[in-house]
Design an enzyme around this catalytic site. Structure first.
Site, short mmCIF file in Angstrom:
data_model
loop_
_atom_site.label_atom_id
_atom_site.label_comp_id
_atom_site.label_asym_id
_atom_site.label_seq_id
_atom_site.Cartn_x
_atom_site.Cartn_y
_atom_site.Cartn_z
N ASN A 220 62.17 39.76 80.28
CA ASN A 220 61.41 40.45 81.32
C ASN A 220 60.19 39.67 81.80
O ASN A 220 59.38 40.17 82.58
CB ASN A 220 60.97 41.83 80.84
N GLN B 72 37.59 32.25 95.36
CA GLN B 72 37.19 33.64 95.55
C GLN B 72 35.94 33.92 94.70
O GLN B 72 35.94 34.71 93.77
CB GLN B 72 38.34 34.58 95.17
N HIS C 43 34.59 24.93 92.23
CA HIS C 43 34.48 25.05 93.69
C HIS C 43 33.03 25.28 94.10
O HIS C 43 32.57 24.73 95.11
CB HIS C 43 35.37 26.18 94.18
N ASP D 234 32.75 19.92 105.49
CA ASP D 234 32.11 21.14 105.98
C ASP D 234 30.69 21.21 105.41
O ASP D 234 30.30 20.38 104.59
CB ASP D 234 32.91 22.40 105.60
N LYS E 270 33.08 22.80 111.16
CA LYS E 270 34.33 23.51 111.36
C LYS E 270 34.07 24.98 111.69
O LYS E 270 33.19 25.60 111.10
CB LYS E 270 35.20 23.44 110.09
N ASP F 253 35.99 15.95 99.10
CA ASP F 253 36.13 17.39 98.91
C ASP F 253 36.48 17.66 97.45
O ASP F 253 36.82 16.74 96.70
CB ASP F 253 37.22 17.95 99.83
N ASP G 57 44.47 21.75 99.40
CA ASP G 57 45.53 22.73 99.14
C ASP G 57 46.72 22.45 100.07
O ASP G 57 47.60 21.67 99.75
CB ASP G 57 44.98 24.14 99.32
N THR G 58 46.74 23.04 101.25
CA THR G 58 47.85 22.78 102.17
C THR G 58 47.63 21.53 103.01
O THR G 58 48.51 21.10 103.74
CB THR G 58 48.06 23.97 103.12
N GLY H 92 45.91 21.12 105.59
CA GLY H 92 45.75 21.35 107.03
C GLY H 92 44.34 21.04 107.51
O GLY H 92 44.16 20.32 108.50
#
Length: 325
Positions: free
Chosen positions: A45, A105, A138, A178, A201, A229, A233-234, A236
């Site tokens: 499970n 977050q 972060h 940024d 940005k 940085d 992540d992606t 972009g």
């Protein structure tokens, strides 16, 4: 004479979850030890089972787990490992997070949002961790989320040395992607004796990893620009920032980041980007499809091993990163 005395020596034991065992093995080799044998598997499970095959009683235990995808599974595994050590009478438990999951977050941008970075810290503490060790959080404020000592390690010296040896420093400009990275970029400038530029940005707050526009503040024409940085992540936003630099006359762009998260479309974006080189550390495993000529991965293992030794020998972790904040 009352009581009992013992001549036992201190014991260091290094444990690793299954998220990124290659890094843990490198750290163990740098320490001159081996990982504690561990039995781990999932029930039908999906529940995780962990058992250590060596005694942990009275030992200073270090539990490594990098929060890579599937991130929730590996966070849960680390919590279970820590709980097992607590119940095995470990003397101390240090949770090592080369990449701290949910670190983005760290505050509320909109109403009714969670502060998930704090939740992760609370879970680690409740599971039984006495101390945290993480690489390039972060934001530095995450150190205050954990109710105990936090060792914040930095990849900046290693990344700076690599770039400084590779590029003509007289042609170098350090670029912050940024406003939030300006302080870190400024430290790069000090170490490389290079000028600073900033990408301004405008983000779409309704969508993750999305920016509406990017403009360059500073002179980058004819310069070799190093975009710095903490994580990609992606890819972009970082590729859009690189395009903005090229549009403003940059001769070349190199990207340097500690954590190569590299989710979703990142592979295609890195391959198709005009950026000449992406430099990461191995805090996270590099996907096979991203083992490209333009992707360089530096090992963070020596820094983590040195920090573990300082903690174990009651030395100073801060001394390893003088001048970095």
């Amino acid at each position: 004479m009352s009581g009992i005395t013992t001549s036992g020596e201190k014991k260091l034991k290094l444990f690793s979850g299954r998220a990124h065992p290659e890094l843990a093995k490198e750290v163990a080799a740098a320490l001159g030890t081996e990982l504690v044998p561990t039995k781990a598997f999932e029930f039908a499970n999906g529940e995780i089972y962990v058992r250590f095959l060596d005694s942990a009683r009275g030992a200073d235990c270090f539990v490594m787990q990098s929060h890579t995808a599937p991130i929730n599974q590996w966070i849960m595994e680390q919590l279970i490992m820590i709980d097992a050590l607590k119940r095995a009478s470990a003397k101390s438990i240090t949770a090592i997070l080369p990449f701290y999951g949910y670190a983005r977050q760290d505050k509320k941008h909109l109403g009714r949002e969670p502060i998930s970075a704090r939740l992760v810290a609370d879970l680690l503490r409740q599971a039984g961790a006495d101390r945290l060790m993480a690489v390039d959080l972060h934001t530095a404020q995450i150190q205050g989320f954990f109710d105990g000592p936090v060792d914040h390690l930095f990849a900046l010296p290693m990344l700076c040395d690599y770039i400084g040896e590779k590029v003509d420093r007289s042609k170098l400009t350090v670029v912050s992607p940024d406003a939030g990275r300006v302080k870190v970029a400024d430290q790069w400038c000090d170490r490389l004796d290079a000028p600073l530029a900033i990408i301004h940005k405008r983000r779409d707050t309704s969508q993750a990893n999305t920016i509406l526009s990017a403009e360059v503040v500073g002179d980058v024409k004819g310069r070799v620009c190093v975009l710095v940085d903490d994580m990609i992540d992606t890819a972009g936003t970082i590729c859009a920032a690189a395009d903005a630099l090229f549009d403003n006359g940059a001769a070349d762009v190199i990207v340097a980041a500690t954590h190569g998260v590299l989710s979703g479309p990142a592979a295609d974006r890195l391959k198709n980007s005009r950026v000449s080189e992406f430099v990461f550390t191995n805090t996270l495993p590099t996907p096979a499809e991203l083992q490209l000529d333009k992707v360089t991965t530096l090992s963070i293992a020596p820094s983590i091993a040195a920090a573990i030794r300082e903690v174990f020998e009651e030395g100073s972790v801060t001394s390893l990163f003088e001048g970095v904040h």
